[in-house]
Design a protein around this motif. Sequence first.
Motif, PDB file in Angstrom:
ATOM      1  N   MET A   1      42.352  38.030  31.472  1.00  0.00           N
ATOM      2  CA  MET A   1      43.557  37.322  31.720  1.00  0.00           C
ATOM      3  C   MET A   1      44.097  38.063  32.454  1.00  0.00           C
ATOM      4  O   MET A   1      44.227  37.286  33.382  1.00  0.00           O
ATOM      5  CB  MET A   1      45.070  37.266  30.591  1.00  0.00           C
ATOM      6  N   ILE A   2      44.472  39.457  32.902  1.00  0.00           N
ATOM      7  CA  ILE A   2      44.539  40.414  33.896  1.00  0.00           C
ATOM      8  C   ILE A   2      43.702  39.646  34.643  1.00  0.00           C
ATOM      9  O   ILE A   2      44.296  39.225  36.097  1.00  0.00           O
ATOM     10  CB  ILE A   2      43.871  41.406  33.742  1.00  0.00           C
ATOM     11  N   LYS A   3      42.003  39.662  34.899  1.00  0.00           N
ATOM     12  CA  LYS A   3      41.464  39.278  35.861  1.00  0.00           C
ATOM     13  C   LYS A   3      41.461  37.989  36.233  1.00  0.00           C
ATOM     14  O   LYS A   3      41.844  37.637  37.314  1.00  0.00           O
ATOM     15  CB  LYS A   3      39.659  39.538  35.056  1.00  0.00           C
TER      16      LYS A   3
ATOM     17  N   ARG B   1      44.240  36.355  36.535  1.00  0.00           N
ATOM     18  CA  ARG B   1      45.392  36.425  37.083  1.00  0.00           C
ATOM     19  C   ARG B   1      45.681  36.610  38.669  1.00  0.00           C
ATOM     20  O   ARG B   1      45.941  36.682  38.843  1.00  0.00           O
ATOM     21  CB  ARG B   1      46.715  37.240  36.065  1.00  0.00           C
ATOM     22  N   GLU B   2      44.529  38.009  38.860  1.00  0.00           N
ATOM     23  CA  GLU B   2      44.359  38.989  39.505  1.00  0.00           C
ATOM     24  C   GLU B   2      43.325  37.769  40.758  1.00  0.00           C
ATOM     25  O   GLU B   2      43.838  37.725  42.319  1.00  0.00           O
ATOM     26  CB  GLU B   2      43.617  40.445  39.688  1.00  0.00           C
TER      27      GLU B   2
END
Lengths: 156, 141
Positions: free
Chosen positions: A144-146, A148-149
Amino acid sequence: MKTADFEKLIQKDSADLYGFAYILIPDDLQASQLMIDSLQAFLIQKKNLIEKWLASEKREDIGSEVLIYLYQSLFELSKKRYHQLKLSLMNVDDSGGFFSLELDEKAVLYLKERTSLSLESIEFVTSKNRLEVLNLMYSSRMKMIKKREEISTYQG
Amino acid sequence: MRIGVDLNKFSGLCVHTKNVLTLIDTPVQSEGHKKMLKHLDNCSICKEEWSIFLEKNEAIKIYIPKPFIAQEAKETFESEVRELFKIFNLDEKEKKKKNWINQIKQLDAFGVSVLETLSSKKMLKVYLLSAFVFVLLKRFF
């Protein structure tokens, strides 16, 4: 415990069950049906346990236990349906990347962040050991972090 | 190399970084948690990665959905629960009704077996014998 009380106990869980069903199978109708089917499966498979609960006096402890069993039943059924419905579930808004996670990843992350279930209960619901659950939580957060980035890079 | 740039490569960082990041999910009282906390205190690389991770993790939390059930779906589920309880013989009224029927059936079976015993050949012999004894007693006493 009276049967009527037990019935109310399950009816009270509808919001929690729907939440979990929907994140697994993101379709209103399918999620509602999944809830009903998982309850049916639970009543068939755990009849002895239910009768034990009905004979018991402790009402508070049973409430959370029942919900955990229902979550487990729901998760088991969703695994079978997910692959059949995968293609028809593509139209979900996934700006955060949550719905593109694997079924197991969605389940553990949702249970951790949106319910008050302990790690032991999450292990029970997903039938996985501690290490597997922690790995799934880690990979889901990272994905999810990836995502979003990637989105912010694209937008920027 | 920071989280989000390359997710799976922690080489060049610290071998414990991945484990440190699971601190967020491990129970505070667990041995693993305590161990990683201790490492975090002593490792500047992990400390930095941890603070970046916490920030990013906070940002993704809002994207974890919390779906709400519609009133109609809620009512459907509640009525289904009621129906299923009846089908699975968990409804109290139905249970009582079935218990009553079972008790009446048992009573009926008991009555039939009593009647059968009373009219059996063995019992006829007993009746004849007792009638004979009765007549005999009546005659002499």
